[in-house]
Design a protein around this motif. Structure first.
Motif, PDB file in Angstrom:
ATOM      1  N   ALA A  29     -17.941  44.222 -22.708  1.00 64.05           N
ATOM      2  CA  ALA A  29     -18.544  45.495 -23.165  1.00 64.05           C
ATOM      3  C   ALA A  29     -18.771  46.240 -21.695  1.00 64.05           C
ATOM      4  CB  ALA A  29     -19.830  45.324 -23.724  1.00 64.05           C
ATOM      5  N   THR A  30     -18.799  47.566 -21.666  1.00 62.57           N
ATOM      6  CA  THR A  30     -18.935  48.323 -20.437  1.00 62.57           C
ATOM      7  C   THR A  30     -20.294  47.643 -19.733  1.00 62.57           C
ATOM      8  OG1 THR A  30     -17.955  49.986 -21.468  1.00 62.57           O
ATOM      9  CG2 THR A  30     -19.067  50.779 -19.391  1.00 62.57           C
ATOM     10  N   ASP A  31     -21.424  47.586 -20.324  1.00 60.40           N
ATOM     11  CA  ASP A  31     -22.562  47.021 -19.645  1.00 60.40           C
ATOM     12  C   ASP A  31     -22.256  45.894 -18.948  1.00 60.40           C
ATOM     13  OD1 ASP A  31     -23.984  49.330 -20.595  1.00 60.40           O
ATOM     14  OD2 ASP A  31     -24.976  48.537 -22.115  1.00 60.40           O
ATOM     15  N   ASP A  32     -21.695  45.125 -19.614  1.00 60.13           N
ATOM     16  CA  ASP A  32     -21.258  43.682 -19.057  1.00 60.13           C
ATOM     17  C   ASP A  32     -20.550  43.787 -17.910  1.00 60.13           C
ATOM     18  OD1 ASP A  32     -22.626  42.401 -20.986  1.00 60.13           O
ATOM     19  OD2 ASP A  32     -21.123  42.159 -22.433  1.00 60.13           O
ATOM     20  N   ILE A  33     -19.505  44.677 -17.948  1.00 65.53           N
ATOM     21  CA  ILE A  33     -18.631  44.873 -16.702  1.00 65.53           C
ATOM     22  C   ILE A  33     -19.403  45.480 -15.755  1.00 65.53           C
ATOM     23  CG2 ILE A  33     -16.706  46.166 -15.771  1.00 65.53           C
ATOM     24  CD1 ILE A  33     -15.281  45.894 -18.681  1.00 65.53           C
ATOM     25  N   GLN A  34     -20.282  46.257 -15.926  1.00 67.77           N
ATOM     26  CA  GLN A  34     -21.162  46.895 -14.888  1.00 67.77           C
ATOM     27  C   GLN A  34     -21.871  45.883 -14.208  1.00 67.77           C
ATOM     28  OE1 GLN A  34     -23.539  50.235 -16.257  1.00 67.77           O
ATOM     29  NE2 GLN A  34     -24.671  50.438 -14.641  1.00 67.77           N
ATOM     30  N   HIS A  35     -22.381  44.817 -14.903  1.00 68.78           N
ATOM     31  CA  HIS A  35     -23.357  43.891 -14.304  1.00 68.78           C
ATOM     32  C   HIS A  35     -22.268  42.922 -13.461  1.00 68.78           C
ATOM     33  CE1 HIS A  35     -26.500  40.749 -14.450  1.00 68.78           C
ATOM     34  NE2 HIS A  35     -25.523  39.853 -14.504  1.00 68.78           N
ATOM     35  N   VAL A  36     -21.210  42.609 -14.037  1.00 65.92           N
ATOM     36  CA  VAL A  36     -20.467  41.932 -13.101  1.00 65.92           C
ATOM     37  C   VAL A  36     -20.016  42.684 -11.817  1.00 65.92           C
ATOM     38  CG1 VAL A  36     -18.041  41.042 -12.834  1.00 65.92           C
ATOM     39  CG2 VAL A  36     -19.288  40.667 -15.089  1.00 65.92           C
ATOM     40  N   LEU A  37     -19.677  44.032 -11.939  1.00 65.82           N
ATOM     41  CA  LEU A  37     -19.502  44.593 -10.701  1.00 65.82           C
ATOM     42  C   LEU A  37     -20.549  44.758  -9.634  1.00 65.82           C
ATOM     43  CD1 LEU A  37     -17.722  47.587 -12.349  1.00 65.82           C
ATOM     44  CD2 LEU A  37     -16.569  45.976 -10.997  1.00 65.82           C
ATOM     45  N   ASN A  38     -21.802  44.855 -10.184  1.00 68.64           N
ATOM     46  CA  ASN A  38     -22.760  44.698  -9.367  1.00 68.64           C
ATOM     47  C   ASN A  38     -23.195  43.299  -8.775  1.00 68.64           C
ATOM     48  OD1 ASN A  38     -25.164  46.223  -7.957  1.00 68.64           O
ATOM     49  ND2 ASN A  38     -26.322  44.983  -9.288  1.00 68.64           N
ATOM     50  N   GLU A  39     -22.472  42.053  -8.939  1.00 65.55           N
ATOM     51  CA  GLU A  39     -22.704  41.077  -8.480  1.00 65.55           C
ATOM     52  C   GLU A  39     -21.610  40.741  -7.380  1.00 65.55           C
ATOM     53  OE1 GLU A  39     -22.288  38.123 -11.706  1.00 65.55           O
ATOM     54  OE2 GLU A  39     -24.264  38.274 -12.411  1.00 65.55           O
ATOM     55  N   ILE A  40     -20.596  41.662  -7.386  1.00 68.35           N
ATOM     56  CA  ILE A  40     -19.486  41.493  -6.352  1.00 68.35           C
ATOM     57  C   ILE A  40     -19.914  42.069  -5.155  1.00 68.35           C
ATOM     58  CG2 ILE A  40     -16.985  42.276  -5.984  1.00 68.35           C
ATOM     59  CD1 ILE A  40     -16.727  42.376  -9.008  1.00 68.35           C
ATOM     60  N   PRO A  41     -19.952  41.511  -3.993  1.00 64.85           N
ATOM     61  CA  PRO A  41     -20.249  41.966  -2.749  1.00 64.85           C
ATOM     62  C   PRO A  41     -19.910  43.442  -2.402  1.00 64.85           C
ATOM     63  CG  PRO A  41     -19.705  39.780  -2.576  1.00 64.85           C
ATOM     64  CD  PRO A  41     -19.335  39.839  -4.010  1.00 64.85           C
ATOM     65  N   LEU A  42     -18.635  43.817  -2.859  1.00 69.71           N
ATOM     66  CA  LEU A  42     -17.998  45.094  -2.534  1.00 69.71           C
ATOM     67  C   LEU A  42     -18.854  46.232  -3.130  1.00 69.71           C
ATOM     68  CD1 LEU A  42     -15.607  46.410  -0.931  1.00 69.71           C
ATOM     69  CD2 LEU A  42     -14.624  46.475  -3.137  1.00 69.71           C
ATOM     70  N   PHE A  43     -19.016  45.907  -4.413  1.00 66.80           N
ATOM     71  CA  PHE A  43     -19.751  46.850  -5.234  1.00 66.80           C
ATOM     72  C   PHE A  43     -21.495  46.717  -5.239  1.00 66.80           C
ATOM     73  CE2 PHE A  43     -15.672  46.583  -7.268  1.00 66.80           C
ATOM     74  CZ  PHE A  43     -15.016  47.902  -6.842  1.00 66.80           C
TER      75      PHE A  43
END
Length: 146
Positions: free
Chosen positions: A3-17
């Protein structure tokens, strides 16, 4: 399918984002596409057009490049949540600097580089943060560590 919310959570775990505004992350999540790759599948080739940047969600990806003069050869293995294919975020360099190949069945998140740059332009604080980190990522890729 995430889901978009899950992708948003993953992105926030990536150092770049990490640390980008929730609004910027939500927009990035909406343009992100999941991609399943089979073992041996080439994600991109050296010299090909750089349209997308990728996040490795599951699996293993090998990155290989030749640069400089002679036969300098660099290979690194991508780890979970590692971002690669960042040439798509460098408008002056629209070609790939190496090849990426899946060493096992893998799941990637693909993010269109132009769309991502547009989002970062609309969210300047997040955009500055990402581009500053991207500069460090690029530098660490090519600077020999002693």
């Amino acid at each position: 399918m995430l889901a978009t919310d899950d992708i948003q959570h993953v992105l926030n775990e990536i150092p770049l984002f990490a640390g980008c505004s929730p609004e910027a992350l939500a927009e990035i999540a909406r343009i992100t596409q999941e991609r399943d790759c089979k073992k041996g599948e080439v994600v991109y080739e050296d010299g090909s057009e750089a349209l997308e940047t990728f996040v490795l969600m599951r699996g293993m990806v090998s990155f290989t490049t030749r640069h400089g003069t002679g036969h300098l050869y660099v290979e690194s293995l991508m780890k979970r949540h590692m971002i690669f294919g960042w040439a798509a975020l460098v408008p002056e360099h629209p070609r790939r600097l190496g090849s990426a190949k899946c060493l096992e069945d893998s799941k990637l998140l693909a993010i269109n580089g132009d769309a991502l740059l547009d989002i970062l332009g609309r969210h300047p604080k997040s955009g500055f943060l990402v581009m500053k980190r991207l500069c460090s990522l690029i530098a660490s890729t090519f600077v020999e560590k002693h």
